[in-house]
Design a protein around this motif. Structure first.
Motif, PDB file in Angstrom:
ATOM      1  N   THR A 158      -1.172  -5.383   9.567  1.00 24.45           N
ATOM      2  CA  THR A 158       0.269  -5.605   9.729  1.00 24.45           C
ATOM      3  C   THR A 158       0.952  -4.477  10.501  1.00 24.45           C
ATOM      4  N   LEU A 159       0.162  -3.575  11.082  1.00 22.69           N
ATOM      5  CA  LEU A 159       0.692  -2.366  11.727  1.00 22.69           C
ATOM      6  C   LEU A 159       1.551  -1.552  10.764  1.00 22.69           C
ATOM      7  N   GLY A 160       1.211  -1.624   9.488  1.00 23.28           N
ATOM      8  CA  GLY A 160       1.875  -0.810   8.477  1.00 23.28           C
ATOM      9  C   GLY A 160       3.077  -1.437   7.808  1.00 23.28           C
ATOM     10  N   ALA A 161       3.384  -2.670   8.124  1.00 20.61           N
ATOM     11  CA  ALA A 161       4.568  -3.307   7.532  1.00 20.61           C
ATOM     12  C   ALA A 161       4.432  -3.504   6.021  1.00 20.61           C
ATOM     13  N   ASP A 162       3.228  -3.513   5.494  1.00 18.29           N
ATOM     14  CA  ASP A 162       3.024  -3.658   4.052  1.00 18.29           C
ATOM     15  C   ASP A 162       2.687  -2.312   3.393  1.00 18.29           C
ATOM     16  N   HIS A 163       3.051  -1.227   4.052  1.00 17.27           N
ATOM     17  CA  HIS A 163       2.836   0.121   3.536  1.00 17.27           C
ATOM     18  C   HIS A 163       4.187   0.762   3.223  1.00 17.27           C
ATOM     19  N   PHE A 164       4.196   1.686   2.268  1.00 23.55           N
ATOM     20  CA  PHE A 164       5.431   2.401   1.969  1.00 23.55           C
ATOM     21  C   PHE A 164       5.137   3.831   1.566  1.00 23.55           C
ATOM     22  N   PHE A 165       6.160   4.667   1.696  1.00 25.83           N
ATOM     23  CA  PHE A 165       6.048   6.076   1.377  1.00 25.83           C
ATOM     24  C   PHE A 165       7.421   6.593   0.986  1.00 25.83           C
ATOM     25  N   PHE A 174       0.846  -1.186   0.000  1.00 23.39           N
ATOM     26  CA  PHE A 174       0.000   0.000   0.000  1.00 23.39           C
ATOM     27  C   PHE A 174       0.885   1.240   0.000  1.00 23.39           C
ATOM     28  N   PHE A 175       0.673   2.111  -0.980  1.00 20.95           N
ATOM     29  CA  PHE A 175       1.458   3.327  -1.096  1.00 20.95           C
ATOM     30  C   PHE A 175       0.697   4.492  -0.467  1.00 20.95           C
ATOM     31  N   VAL A 176       1.359   5.184   0.440  1.00 17.30           N
ATOM     32  CA  VAL A 176       0.798   6.370   1.079  1.00 17.30           C
ATOM     33  C   VAL A 176       1.316   7.577   0.291  1.00 17.30           C
ATOM     34  N   PRO A 177       0.471   8.197  -0.517  1.00 18.68           N
ATOM     35  CA  PRO A 177       0.907   9.208  -1.478  1.00 18.68           C
ATOM     36  C   PRO A 177       0.975  10.621  -0.899  1.00 18.68           C
ATOM     37  N   ILE A 178       2.091  10.941  -0.309  1.00 15.93           N
ATOM     38  CA  ILE A 178       2.264  12.269   0.247  1.00 15.93           C
ATOM     39  C   ILE A 178       3.537  12.868  -0.349  1.00 15.93           C
ATOM     40  N   SER A 179       3.440  14.109  -0.790  1.00 20.55           N
ATOM     41  CA  SER A 179       4.606  14.792  -1.333  1.00 20.55           C
ATOM     42  C   SER A 179       4.977  15.973  -0.443  1.00 20.55           C
ATOM     43  N   PRO A 180       5.862  15.758   0.531  1.00 20.96           N
ATOM     44  CA  PRO A 180       6.302  16.878   1.360  1.00 20.96           C
ATOM     45  C   PRO A 180       6.946  17.993   0.530  1.00 20.96           C
ATOM     46  N   HIS A 181       7.623  17.623  -0.530  1.00 19.93           N
ATOM     47  CA  HIS A 181       8.250  18.619  -1.390  1.00 19.93           C
ATOM     48  C   HIS A 181       7.194  19.544  -1.995  1.00 19.93           C
ATOM     49  N   LYS A 182       6.075  18.978  -2.406  1.00 24.11           N
ATOM     50  CA  LYS A 182       4.986  19.775  -2.966  1.00 24.11           C
ATOM     51  C   LYS A 182       4.437  20.731  -1.913  1.00 24.11           C
ATOM     52  N   MET A 183       4.266  20.227  -0.685  1.00 30.26           N
ATOM     53  CA  MET A 183       3.758  21.087   0.389  1.00 30.26           C
ATOM     54  C   MET A 183       4.727  22.226   0.679  1.00 30.26           C
ATOM     55  N   ARG A 184       5.995  21.895   0.733  1.00 29.60           N
ATOM     56  CA  ARG A 184       7.003  22.913   1.042  1.00 29.60           C
ATOM     57  C   ARG A 184       7.043  23.973  -0.053  1.00 29.60           C
ATOM     58  N   GLY A 185       6.875  23.538  -1.288  1.00 25.33           N
ATOM     59  CA  GLY A 185       6.849  24.473  -2.409  1.00 25.33           C
ATOM     60  C   GLY A 185       5.677  25.430  -2.360  1.00 25.33           C
ATOM     61  N   LYS A 186       4.622  25.057  -1.661  1.00 26.41           N
ATOM     62  CA  LYS A 186       3.451  25.925  -1.509  1.00 26.41           C
ATOM     63  C   LYS A 186       3.571  26.798  -0.263  1.00 26.41           C
TER      64      LYS A 186
END
Length: 173
Positions: free
Chosen positions: A95-102, A55-67
């Motif tokens: 899985t407590l997030g073990a099958d998640h990535f970001f 499971f992909f957690v789609p967050i772009s901190p770079h995008k937020m910082r650019g705003k």
């Protein structure tokens, strides 16, 4: 495994903040941008979370910082979004997030996830540079190679004078 491997991408949050391709595909943040762009078009993507292996957690901190989002607000936005996913969907709790990535690129990404130590500990991080004091965990985190655009080197080749004259350009990137 390649034929059956599937990744589910959590739905978008605020379209100005989450799951947008980062603001540019050049410079030191290009890896994050290309990762976001390519995973959306990947043959491994599934729209059915029950078929997903990861499971992909789609967050772009770079995008937020650019705003212009401050680091403190960025940390709260990321925390609220991830906690909302955990409460809304059952997949994290299996899985407590073990099958998640970001993805966390550079100090911006590292600081954005400071409010989620359980996510950093349990989930897989694709880290653009493990040298930013990110507590890289070798048995679960992965290094995402940095991409520097454009690929062509400046004119001058092996001429020592031209290489030294271009040094400030590379340092500024």
């Amino acid at each position: 495994m390649e034929r059956s491997f599937k990744v589910y991408i959590y739905p978008d949050g605020d379209p100005k903040t989450f799951y947008q391709t980062p603001r540019k595909l050049t410079g030191k943040y290009a890896s994050e941008g290309y990762f976001f762009q390519n995973i959306r078009e990947s043959r491994f993507r599934t729209h059915d979370p029950d078929r997903a292996d990861l499971f992909f957690v789609p967050i772009s901190p770079h995008k937020m910082r650019g705003k212009g989002t401050s680091y403190e607000n960025m940390t709260m936005i990321v925390k609220d979004y991830v906690e909302g996913l955990i409460n809304k969907y059952p997949y994290w709790n299996r899985t407590l997030g073990a099958d998640h990535f970001f993805v966390t690129c550079h100090d911006v990404g590292v600081r954005a996830f400071e409010g989620l130590p359980f996510m950093v500990k349990n989930s897989i991080r694709a880290v653009c540079s493990p040298s930013y004091n990110v507590d890289f965990i070798p048995h679960k985190d992965v290094a995402l190679p940095q991409v520097l655009q454009p690929f062509a080197l400046p004119e001058g080749g092996n001429d020592i004078e031209n290489r030294l004259m271009t040094l400030p350009i590379y340092c500024a990137i």
